[in-house]
Enzyme design. Structure first.
Site, PDB file in Angstrom:
ATOM      1  N   GLY A  12       0.743  -1.245   0.082  1.00 18.35           N
ATOM      2  CA  GLY A  12      -0.150  -0.045  -0.124  1.00 18.35           C
ATOM      3  C   GLY A  12       1.008   1.169  -0.062  1.00 18.35           C
ATOM      4  O   GLY A  12       0.616   2.074   0.806  1.00 18.35           O
ATOM      5  N   ALA A  13       1.870   1.318  -0.730  1.00 17.85           N
ATOM      6  CA  ALA A  13       2.735   2.544  -0.832  1.00 17.85           C
ATOM      7  C   ALA A  13       2.765   3.486  -1.980  1.00 17.85           C
ATOM      8  O   ALA A  13       3.454   4.334  -2.141  1.00 17.85           O
ATOM      9  CB  ALA A  13       4.032   1.924  -0.899  1.00 17.85           C
ATOM     10  N   SER A  14       1.602   3.366  -2.686  1.00 18.41           N
ATOM     11  CA  SER A  14       1.454   4.398  -3.863  1.00 18.41           C
ATOM     12  C   SER A  14       1.274   5.914  -2.976  1.00 18.41           C
ATOM     13  O   SER A  14       1.614   6.915  -3.812  1.00 18.41           O
ATOM     14  CB  SER A  14       0.312   4.334  -4.556  1.00 18.41           C
ATOM     15  OG  SER A  14       0.553   3.185  -5.465  1.00 18.41           O
ATOM     16  N   SER A 142      -1.901   1.084  15.444  1.00 18.45           N
ATOM     17  CA  SER A 142      -2.351   2.431  15.563  1.00 18.45           C
ATOM     18  C   SER A 142      -2.631   2.669  17.158  1.00 18.45           C
ATOM     19  O   SER A 142      -2.815   1.741  17.603  1.00 18.45           O
ATOM     20  CB  SER A 142      -3.948   2.592  14.835  1.00 18.45           C
ATOM     21  OG  SER A 142      -4.577   3.730  15.309  1.00 18.45           O
ATOM     22  N   TYR A 155     -11.712  -1.231  12.921  1.00 14.73           N
ATOM     23  CA  TYR A 155     -10.470  -0.891  12.551  1.00 14.73           C
ATOM     24  C   TYR A 155      -9.490  -0.976  13.770  1.00 14.73           C
ATOM     25  O   TYR A 155      -8.444  -1.502  13.978  1.00 14.73           O
ATOM     26  CB  TYR A 155     -10.441   0.628  12.404  1.00 14.73           C
ATOM     27  CG  TYR A 155      -9.456   1.361  12.052  1.00 14.73           C
ATOM     28  CD1 TYR A 155      -8.488   0.941  10.972  1.00 14.73           C
ATOM     29  CD2 TYR A 155      -8.431   1.962  13.190  1.00 14.73           C
ATOM     30  CE1 TYR A 155      -7.367   1.687  10.441  1.00 14.73           C
ATOM     31  CE2 TYR A 155      -7.325   2.739  12.805  1.00 14.73           C
ATOM     32  CZ  TYR A 155      -6.734   2.603  11.430  1.00 14.73           C
ATOM     33  OH  TYR A 155      -5.562   3.161  11.004  1.00 14.73           O
ATOM     34  N   LYS A 159      -6.078  -3.390  14.347  1.00 17.47           N
ATOM     35  CA  LYS A 159      -4.903  -2.976  14.808  1.00 17.47           C
ATOM     36  C   LYS A 159      -4.269  -3.448  16.100  1.00 17.47           C
ATOM     37  O   LYS A 159      -3.120  -3.533  16.298  1.00 17.47           O
ATOM     38  CB  LYS A 159      -4.841  -1.361  14.917  1.00 17.47           C
ATOM     39  CG  LYS A 159      -5.177  -0.619  13.608  1.00 17.47           C
ATOM     40  CD  LYS A 159      -3.974  -0.884  12.596  1.00 17.47           C
ATOM     41  CE  LYS A 159      -4.264  -0.395  11.381  1.00 17.47           C
ATOM     42  NZ  LYS A 159      -3.302  -0.672  10.406  1.00 17.47           N
TER      43      LYS A 159
HETATM   44  P1  NAP Z   1      -4.118   5.896   3.064  1.00 14.04           P
HETATM   45  O1  NAP Z   1      -3.641   7.245   2.684  1.00 14.04           O
HETATM   46  O2  NAP Z   1      -5.550   5.557   2.814  1.00 14.04           O
HETATM   47  O3  NAP Z   1      -3.070   4.969   2.036  1.00 14.04           O
HETATM   48  C1  NAP Z   1      -3.443   3.584   2.214  1.00 14.04           C
HETATM   49  C2  NAP Z   1      -2.666   2.978   0.911  1.00 14.04           C
HETATM   50  O4  NAP Z   1      -3.088   1.403   1.065  1.00 14.04           O
HETATM   51  C3  NAP Z   1      -3.363   3.355  -0.530  1.00 14.04           C
HETATM   52  O5  NAP Z   1      -2.294   3.528  -1.277  1.00 14.04           O
HETATM   53  C4  NAP Z   1      -4.255   2.047  -0.726  1.00 14.04           C
HETATM   54  O6  NAP Z   1      -4.562   1.989  -2.109  1.00 14.04           O
HETATM   55  C5  NAP Z   1      -3.463   0.985  -0.121  1.00 14.04           C
HETATM   56  N1  NAP Z   1      -4.492  -0.226   0.170  1.00 14.04           N
HETATM   57  C6  NAP Z   1      -5.454  -0.281   0.670  1.00 14.04           C
HETATM   58  N2  NAP Z   1      -6.091  -1.475   0.481  1.00 14.04           N
HETATM   59  C7  NAP Z   1      -5.206  -2.158  -0.023  1.00 14.04           C
HETATM   60  C8  NAP Z   1      -5.096  -3.558  -0.612  1.00 14.04           C
HETATM   61  N3  NAP Z   1      -6.340  -4.584   0.065  1.00 14.04           N
HETATM   62  N4  NAP Z   1      -3.885  -4.099  -0.997  1.00 14.04           N
HETATM   63  C9  NAP Z   1      -2.957  -3.237  -1.268  1.00 14.04           C
HETATM   64  N5  NAP Z   1      -3.176  -1.788  -1.065  1.00 14.04           N
HETATM   65  C10 NAP Z   1      -3.897  -1.284  -0.278  1.00 14.04           C
HETATM   66  O7  NAP Z   1      -3.489   5.365   4.295  1.00 14.04           O
HETATM   67  P2  NAP Z   1      -2.622   6.090   5.536  1.00 14.04           P
HETATM   68  O8  NAP Z   1      -3.083   6.956   6.390  1.00 14.04           O
HETATM   69  O9  NAP Z   1      -1.072   6.170   4.826  1.00 14.04           O
HETATM   70  O10 NAP Z   1      -2.325   4.742   6.336  1.00 14.04           O
HETATM   71  C11 NAP Z   1      -1.224   3.625   6.188  1.00 14.04           C
HETATM   72  C12 NAP Z   1      -1.211   2.711   7.253  1.00 14.04           C
HETATM   73  O11 NAP Z   1      -1.115   3.404   8.454  1.00 14.04           O
HETATM   74  C13 NAP Z   1      -2.537   2.004   7.440  1.00 14.04           C
HETATM   75  O12 NAP Z   1      -2.383   0.817   8.014  1.00 14.04           O
HETATM   76  C14 NAP Z   1      -3.449   2.746   8.554  1.00 14.04           C
HETATM   77  O13 NAP Z   1      -4.336   2.034   9.163  1.00 14.04           O
HETATM   78  C15 NAP Z   1      -2.170   3.245   9.473  1.00 14.04           C
HETATM   79  N6  NAP Z   1      -2.534   4.161  10.220  1.00 14.04           N
HETATM   80  C16 NAP Z   1      -2.556   5.425   9.870  1.00 14.04           C
HETATM   81  C17 NAP Z   1      -3.087   6.691  10.507  1.00 14.04           C
HETATM   82  C18 NAP Z   1      -3.421   7.935  10.240  1.00 14.04           C
HETATM   83  O14 NAP Z   1      -3.608   8.729  10.688  1.00 14.04           O
HETATM   84  N7  NAP Z   1      -3.239   8.195   8.848  1.00 14.04           N
HETATM   85  C19 NAP Z   1      -3.011   6.452  12.066  1.00 14.04           C
HETATM   86  C20 NAP Z   1      -2.733   5.038  12.498  1.00 14.04           C
HETATM   87  C21 NAP Z   1      -2.302   4.121  11.821  1.00 14.04           C
HETATM   88  P3  NAP Z   1      -5.509   2.866  -3.135  1.00 14.04           P
HETATM   89  O15 NAP Z   1      -4.790   4.099  -3.224  1.00 14.04           O
HETATM   90  O16 NAP Z   1      -5.917   2.240  -4.068  1.00 14.04           O
HETATM   91  O17 NAP Z   1      -6.705   3.115  -2.058  1.00 14.04           O
END
Ligand code: NAP
Length: 247
Positions: A12-14, A142, A155, A159
């Site tokens: 999920g690194a795009s 998280s 969620y 986590k």
């Molecule tokens: P994000 O901006 O929504 O990015 C998530 C990425 O994962 C997107 O590129 C998405 O692809 C990809 N993805 C989703 N489902 C997938 C699948 N089934 N297979 C492959 N790729 C998939 O999320 P983020 O905020 O960067 O979060 C990254 C991680 O950190 C997550 O595990 C999240 O729960 C955790 N986290 C985030 C926060 C926060 O405050 N942001 C806090 C705590 C934990 P698409 O672009 O196609 O949707």
């Protein structure tokens, strides 16, 4: 550089935190394999930004929540890069709503993407890391996995599951040179949290001791610490990166 000659696989690194981790690892010399759901502008931009740092990089289109797909991707990455030193289980989604309104589908989707994906990829890379007698697995948990959050039963459970998975695999593989840790971010400014809207963002920021949301690069710095030799005696741990909101 801290990650010279290492190969990292990131799910999920795009965009978001995964992208920031990919760029930070690449800037420290690691070759990067990453997966995401679709080949779009974001995937291609991330790929070219990583390559601009002078390392090898390849993007794979895949759904991380599919067990067999995870195994096939890991085989492809080993074929393409020769080894996998670091796995970052980052792919994650939210489907927030209160318990009484939560559908079975919302529960299943979140558990499958957030928790099963981490199992899938850890399971798939472990044989290679055992052969290498070296490896590093980092999963995104998280603060809500530790403390719970109204409206995020699915969620938070996923986590919390990441923490159990991390601590168990750390115990199984520690004797073989493989370290396994989790990061528990708090409120990080990405598409996932921006979806809450400006008013809600401001309200949440008031509850954070550092009085602001975190930047993706701040999570990436913690990932770099865990992935590098700076954390050579750190395994089975959950490192918070949350501006103090877990205390
Ligand atoms: P994000 O901006 O929504 O990015 C998530 C990425 O994962 C997107 O590129 C998405 O692809 C990809 N993805 C989703 N489902 C997938 C699948 N089934 N297979 C492959 N790729 C998939 O999320 P983020 O905020 O960067 O979060 C990254 C991680 O950190 C997550 O595990 C999240 O729960 C955790 N986290 C985030 C926060 C926060 O405050 N942001 C806090 C705590 C934990 P698409 O672009 O196609 O949707």
């Amino acid at each position: 550089m801290l990650l010279d000659h290492q190969v990292a696989l990131i799910t999920g690194a795009s965009r978001g935190i995964g992208r920031a981790i990919a760029l930070r690892f690449a800037s420290e010399g690691a070759d990067i394999a990453f997966i995401d759901l679709k080949e779009d502008e974001q995937m291609l931009a991330t790929l070219s930004d990583i390559r601009a740092l002078g390392v090898r990089a390849k993007a794979y289109v895949a759904d991380a929540s599919e067990f067999l797909t995870a195994h096939n991707i890991v085989s492809e990455v080993i074929n393409d890069f020769g080894r996998i030193d670091i796995l970052v289980n980052n792919a994650g989604i939210t489907r927030d709503t209160l318990l009484l309104r939560m559908s079975e589908q919302q529960w299943d989707q979140v558990l499958t993407v957030n928790l099963k994906s981490a199992f899938n990829f850890s399971h798939a890379v472990a044989p290679q890391m055992l052969r290498q007698r070296y490896g590093n697995i980092i999963s995104l948990s998280s603060v809500v996995g530790e403390h719970g959050n109204a409206g995020q039963t699915n969620y938070a459970a996923s986590k919390a599951g990441i923490i159990g998975l991390t601590k168990s695999i750390a115990k199984e593989l520690g004797g073989k040179g493989i370290r396994v840790n989790a990061i528990a971010p708090g409120f990080i400014l990405t598409d996932m949290t921006k979806a809450l809207g400006e008013d809600r963002l401001r309200e949440i920021e008031k509850t954070i001791p550092l009085r602001r949301g975190g930047e993706v690069e701040e999570v990436a710095k913690v990932a770099l610490f865990l992935a590098s030799d700076l954390a050579s005696y750190v395994t089975g741990q959950v490192i918070s990166c949350c501006g103090g909101m877990n205390s």
